[in-house]
Scaffold this active site. Structure first.
Site, mmCIF file in Angstrom:
data_model
loop_
_atom_site.group_PDB
_atom_site.id
_atom_site.type_symbol
_atom_site.label_atom_id
_atom_site.label_comp_id
_atom_site.label_asym_id
_atom_site.label_seq_id
_atom_site.Cartn_x
_atom_site.Cartn_y
_atom_site.Cartn_z
ATOM 1 N N CYS A 232 0.870 -1.194 0.000
ATOM 2 C CA CYS A 232 0.000 0.000 0.000
ATOM 3 C C CYS A 232 0.898 1.232 0.000
ATOM 4 O O CYS A 232 0.810 2.100 0.873
ATOM 5 C CB CYS A 232 -0.964 0.009 1.181
ATOM 6 S SG CYS A 232 -1.941 -1.515 1.344
ATOM 7 N N ALA A 233 1.772 1.305 -0.994
ATOM 8 C CA ALA A 233 2.917 2.214 -0.979
ATOM 9 C C ALA A 233 2.593 3.670 -1.300
ATOM 10 O O ALA A 233 3.284 4.572 -0.828
ATOM 11 C CB ALA A 233 3.971 1.715 -1.970
ATOM 12 N N ASP A 279 -3.644 -5.537 -6.641
ATOM 13 C CA ASP A 279 -4.382 -5.698 -5.397
ATOM 14 C C ASP A 279 -3.605 -6.671 -4.522
ATOM 15 O O ASP A 279 -3.343 -7.810 -4.919
ATOM 16 C CB ASP A 279 -5.779 -6.237 -5.692
ATOM 17 C CG ASP A 279 -6.667 -6.271 -4.457
ATOM 18 O OD1 ASP A 279 -6.132 -6.400 -3.332
ATOM 19 O OD2 ASP A 279 -7.898 -6.184 -4.612
ATOM 20 N N CYS A 348 -2.740 5.698 9.756
ATOM 21 C CA CYS A 348 -2.858 7.102 10.164
ATOM 22 C C CYS A 348 -4.230 7.311 10.808
ATOM 23 O O CYS A 348 -5.001 8.183 10.405
ATOM 24 C CB CYS A 348 -2.630 8.045 8.990
ATOM 25 S SG CYS A 348 -3.673 7.746 7.544
#
Length: 413
Positions: A232-233, A279, A348
């Site tokens: 998930c860069a 994905d 986050c």
């Protein structure tokens, strides 16, 4: 089509508050504006969203019946500008002109004029008002977790524009006027700075990355030559950190558009990484990794100071689905680690179910895992949880502008 920055800002407020759109989803309506006006429209809309509650409280004594949303947003924006010190004549005059030119609400231009002239006569109308409160669905669990005093401190930080943080490439030296060095090594600049005009931009000496986000990659403690996956860069700040540390990085994300920004930054900095659009729940690597960084999709509740539209668009119903996705990604990533490999999980989010509870559940599912209490450079030991994870809050470094809220934990097989 909006012809001025103020008109565009009102349109953006209409989209967020009337249609439930994120500001990032409506940036296209600014395409016709000059770059300076585009930036100003975004800044105005974000500032209005940060102070919507205070603006409504100031307007309330002067409005018997709530006007249509576009007119109300015109008033809200004008109030925030007046409180911010903009010249009353220009603010009031354009608000009236905007309303008068609206074929649906032109008759209300007199109301706008009368109300704003009264507001302009007030002395520091926000001075005695508390910072804007987070919505109930978010505020209540945060109060339960951190207490009212901490939540109020977080809200005070969220009311201010987020500064710009730069992560320096190791071994590069750069002097930027007005920059402040943070304990973790990031450079902090005031909000609104033109990034592409700063020294070191063209030579790739740094990249934009919140100081809190920059703490995740160092927790992996990668060695040169190690195979590392940034899962998930996008948008890629952590990929750049890992590549700059000498790792062989694979950057994977499902969002091709956001990965384009990563590719641009790799080209600008001269760093290398294999970038894959896929994905993670379907993709299979060809060999195990020495280390994996999983910055999982989350509610983003730790980034409200940077994205003040989030509280008005989200309602918390997506959290349960996100928690399930995080667990699935975490389990899948753990299967790709070599024995003894390390994984840093981060979100986050300020919500414990996306952080502390997520890791506790993973440890119970995987008896071969352990949580390593690793403290990245610049982090205060008081930010560590009793279990050894890292809990970052927006009110940390508040005098310097705060930071994004994050949860980070390092796991070893």
């Amino acid at each position: 089509m909006a012809k001025t920055a103020r008109a565009a800002a009102v349109q953006m407020l209409d989209a967020v508050l009337g249609e439930g759109a994120l500001l990032s989803q409506v940036e296209g309506m600014l395409a016709h504006l000059a770059p300076a006006d585009r930036a100003r429209a975004q800044r105005l809309a974000m500032q209005a969203l940060r102070h919507l509650e205070q603006a409504d409280r100031v307007l309330k004594p002067f409005i018997r019946k709530a006007p249509p949303l576009t007119v109300l947003n015109t008033l809200r924006l004008a109030v925030v500008e007046l409180v911010g010190g903009e010249a009353a004549y220009g603010v009031v005059n354009e608000a009236v002109s905007l309303t008068r030119s609206d074929r649906h609400h032109g008759a209300l231009s007199g109301l706008v004029n009368a109300v704003l002239r009264k507001v302009a006569a007030l002395e520091a109308p926000f001075a005695k008002l508390p910072p804007q409160r987070m919505p109930y669905w978010l505020r209540k669990p945060l109060v339960d977790t951190y207490g009212r005093e901490v939540v109020s401190a977080i809200e005070a930080v969220q009311a201010q524009p987020a500064p710009v943080d730069l992560t320096l490439r190791p071994g590069r030296m750069v002097e930027i006027a007005g920059a402040t060095a943070l304990p973790g090594g990031s450079l902090r600049l005031p909000a609104g700075v033109q990034v592409s005009a700063l020294p070191g931009y063209d030579s790739g000496d740094w990249w934009v990355q919140d100081a809190a986000a920059a703490m995740a990659a160092p927790m992996l403690q990668v060695e040169p030559g190690e195979r590392v996956l940034d899962l998930c860069a996008a948008p890629g700040g952590k990929t750049l950190q890992l590549a700059a540390a000498g790792a062989q990085v694979t950057a994977l994300d499902v969002n091709e558009v956001r990965l384009h920004r990563l590719a641009e930054n790799l080209a600008r900095t001269g760093l290398e990484a294999e970038v894959i659009v896929a994905d993670a729940l379907d993709w299979v690597p060809d060999a195990p990794f020495d280390a994996i960084l999983l910055d999982a999709p989350c509610s983003a509740t730790g980034t409200i100071r940077r994205h003040p539209d989030l509280p008005f668009v989200k309602d918390g119903r997506e959290v349960e689905e996100l928690v399930a996705l995080q667990a699935a990604l975490l389990d899948r990533a753990l299967d790709w680690l070599r024995p003894g490999g390390r994984l840093v999980y981060c979100t986050c989010s300020l919500l414990p179910e996306e952080g502390e509870a997520q890791i506790a559940a993973a440890l119970s599912r995987h008896p071969d895992l352990r949580l390593d209490p690793v403290l990245p450079p610049g982090a205060d030991p008081a930010w560590q949880t009793p279990e050894g994870a890292l809990r970052l809050r927006p009110d940390y470094w508040a005098p310097q502008g705060g930071m994004d809220g994050f949860f980070m934990a390092r796991l070893t097989r």
